[in-house]
Scaffold this motif. Structure first.
Motif, PDB file in Angstrom:
ATOM      1  N   UNK A   1      41.315  -5.970  -3.817  1.00 16.19           N
ATOM      2  CA  UNK A   1      42.352  -6.643  -4.608  1.00 16.19           C
ATOM      3  C   UNK A   1      43.547  -5.719  -4.735  1.00 16.19           C
ATOM      4  N   UNK A   2      44.679  -6.191  -4.274  1.00 21.19           N
ATOM      5  CA  UNK A   2      45.893  -5.393  -4.345  1.00 21.19           C
ATOM      6  C   UNK A   2      47.066  -6.288  -4.729  1.00 21.19           C
ATOM      7  N   UNK A   3      48.062  -5.691  -5.342  1.00 22.13           N
ATOM      8  CA  UNK A   3      49.227  -6.442  -5.784  1.00 22.13           C
ATOM      9  C   UNK A   3      49.208  -6.642  -7.288  1.00 22.13           C
ATOM     10  N   UNK A   4      50.171  -7.393  -7.762  1.00 29.63           N
ATOM     11  CA  UNK A   4      50.319  -7.589  -9.198  1.00 29.63           C
ATOM     12  C   UNK A   4      50.059  -9.024  -9.645  1.00 29.63           C
ATOM     13  N   UNK A   5      49.787  -9.910  -8.668  1.00 24.45           N
ATOM     14  CA  UNK A   5      49.532 -11.287  -9.056  1.00 24.45           C
ATOM     15  C   UNK A   5      48.234 -11.373  -9.856  1.00 24.45           C
ATOM     16  N   UNK A   6      48.128 -12.370 -10.698  1.00 21.46           N
ATOM     17  CA  UNK A   6      46.924 -12.515 -11.518  1.00 21.46           C
ATOM     18  C   UNK A   6      46.686 -14.002 -11.778  1.00 21.46           C
ATOM     19  N   UNK A   7      45.477 -14.483 -11.498  1.00 21.74           N
ATOM     20  CA  UNK A   7      44.329 -13.744 -10.990  1.00 21.74           C
ATOM     21  C   UNK A   7      44.400 -13.527  -9.483  1.00 21.74           C
ATOM     22  N   UNK A   8      43.562 -12.632  -8.989  1.00 23.94           N
ATOM     23  CA  UNK A   8      43.468 -12.339  -7.568  1.00 23.94           C
ATOM     24  C   UNK A   8      42.096 -12.761  -7.044  1.00 23.94           C
ATOM     25  N   UNK A   9      42.046 -13.033  -5.757  1.00 27.44           N
ATOM     26  CA  UNK A   9      40.786 -13.258  -5.034  1.00 27.44           C
ATOM     27  C   UNK A   9      40.011 -14.475  -5.525  1.00 27.44           C
ATOM     28  N   UNK A  10      40.687 -15.458  -6.081  1.00 23.20           N
ATOM     29  CA  UNK A  10      39.967 -16.665  -6.512  1.00 23.20           C
ATOM     30  C   UNK A  10      39.455 -17.456  -5.312  1.00 23.20           C
ATOM     31  N   UNK A  11      40.127 -17.325  -4.172  1.00 19.56           N
ATOM     32  CA  UNK A  11      39.689 -18.002  -2.960  1.00 19.56           C
ATOM     33  C   UNK A  11      39.489 -16.967  -1.856  1.00 19.56           C
ATOM     34  N   UNK A  12      38.424 -17.129  -1.086  1.00 22.58           N
ATOM     35  CA  UNK A  12      38.128 -16.203  -0.003  1.00 22.58           C
ATOM     36  C   UNK A  12      37.433 -14.949  -0.498  1.00 22.58           C
ATOM     37  N   UNK A  13      37.281 -13.976   0.391  1.00 20.16           N
ATOM     38  CA  UNK A  13      36.590 -12.695   0.138  1.00 20.16           C
ATOM     39  C   UNK A  13      35.098 -12.906  -0.053  1.00 20.16           C
TER      40      UNK A  13
END
Length: 416
Positions: free
Chosen positions: A333-345
């Motif tokens: 998880x990188x960057x400043x957006x929130x939330x992150x990684x809700x889709x994929x990974x």
């Protein structure tokens, strides 16, 4: 090896989309030898050539035989060999014995796919009606599910080999740092979940209905390998007070000491590119519901309910680290957006049992066996993974596995 994801996978042109999905399955199988494609490493997994044949059987059984005039079945016994669990169209071959089928070989399976594809081309020459088009779309979505299963299953099979062979030649991940953990507050209240409107959805995503949520918070990102190592070092797999009773019994019986595919040192893990160093910043993967719940207890939090997950995800674009054969691993998880990684990974375990929504009715006929019959002893996962085909998931998508399953690309997002 580099396989791109063409725009045709999301094309509204049904014949073009059919061709693209079917070709991707063959692309995924291409790196594998005949021997690779024939093995079954456990009863829950299936050989690669079985996935290729079963998805073909679906189109032959539910589309070509009933809807294409003068269609000739490719082989009279394939309806038995490659039926999965559709009892209303015949008795399936036993699932644990799929690895015993040395024949047909991969070339005959290829010929079977080509035969059915030729029939489907004829069927799709004239624009199909809405009901038939919906059935074709279900077949394509079904094949995309099996594309993910193909990669999950071959990873498990190759891991069993003492030579630790790789599926793909990929460079090891570069060391990174994950974004700081923070919390996304939600006021709760009366919300709606479930599919509504246009576009494809499985029957288990319906009907849309109201759910009451108490105020809650979701972690802004997934739990990382580094955080999981801290759980291990604090005796997480040796402390019964952290575990559900059945989970603790499973840990003792199976000898779990770390996520599936981690070596005994905790420094390397088996990947689709063979053994590679564990990146502490990457999301932890291949953990069961039992492990996810124990970790959440250890961390002083809990797993999200699927209604909580969906009401946050529904406001986000369906974008993330999906199937890309230049990568085949979850990303930090990188960057400043929130939330992150809700889709994929990685698929995210929820605290919700896989049960029918209020008012749920399975479709009539054999297609009704697709989801409803499995609504017991399973937990819901959300969001997709790094081996989920692009354009396949949405905020309402409900995946499900048993609480002890670890071979899926499954991970953890905390809630409080």
């Amino acid at each position: 090896m580099t396989i791109t994801t063409p725009d045709a996978l999301a094309s509204p042109d049904l014949p073009l989309r059919y061709k693209a999905v079917r070709e991707l399955t063959e692309d995924l199988a291409a790196p594998l030898s005949a021997e690779d494609q024939s093995i079954q490493s456990m009863p829950d997994a299936s050989p690669t050539k079985w996935h290729r044949a079963h998805t073909t059987w679906f189109f032959e059984t539910f589309l070509l035989q009933p809807h294409l005039r003068d269609y000739h079945v490719f082989h009279p016994q394939f309806g038995y060999l490659f039926n999965s669990y559709y009892e209303t169209v015949g008795t399936p071959h036993p699932r644990p014995e799929r690895g015993m089928i040395s024949r047909p070989g991969i070339e005959e399976v290829k010929a079977y796919r080509q035969h059915v594809d030729a029939g489907m081309e004829r069927l799709l020459t004239d624009k199909p009606g809405d009901d038939l088009a919906a059935l074709v779309e279900l077949g394509l979505q079904h094949e995309q599910q099996h594309q993910e299963l193909l990669l999950m299953d071959i990873k498990h099979a190759l891991w069993q080999n003492p030579l630790q062979p790789s599926y793909a030649d990929l460079p090891p991940p570069k060391p990174t740092t994950a974004a700081s953990l923070s919390w996304i507050e939600h006021p709760g209240g009366l919300i709606e979940i479930g599919h509504a409107g246009t576009g494809f959805a499985y029957d288990n995503e319906t009907p849309r209905h109201k759910v009451w949520c108490e105020p809650f918070a979701l972690a802004n990102r997934l739990v990382t390998n580094g955080e999981w190592k801290a759980f291990i070092e604090d005796g997480g797999y040796q402390r019964p007070e952290l575990w559900l009773s059945e989970g603790w019994a499973t840990v003792q019986e199976q000898g779990w000491k770390a996520p599936l595919y981690w070596d005994h040192t905790g420094d390397e893990a088996f990947t689709l590119a063979g053994p590679q160093a564990i990146d502490p910043a990457q999301p932890v993967s291949h953990v069961s519901y039992f492990e996810a719940d124990a970790y959440a207890t250890w961390a002083g939090h809990r797993l999200p309910r699927e209604s909580e997950w969906e009401c946050v995800a529904a406001a986000l674009p369906t974008e993330g680290a999906f199937l890309n054969q230049t990568r085949l691993r979850p990303q930090p998880a990188q960057g400043k957006q929130s939330p992150m990684q809700m889709f994929g990974d990685v698929w995210e375990w929820t605290a919700s049992s896989y049960l029918p929504y209020p008012g749920y009715q399975p479709p009539k006929g054999a297609i009704g066996e697709y989801n409803g019959k499995f609504m017991v002893n399973q937990h819901v996962l959300r969001g997709g993974s790094c081996v989920t085909p692009p354009h396949h998931v949405r905020a309402t998508y409900r995946n499900f596995f048993g609480a002890n399953a670890r071979w899926a690309f499954s991970g953890v997002r905390l809630a409080t």
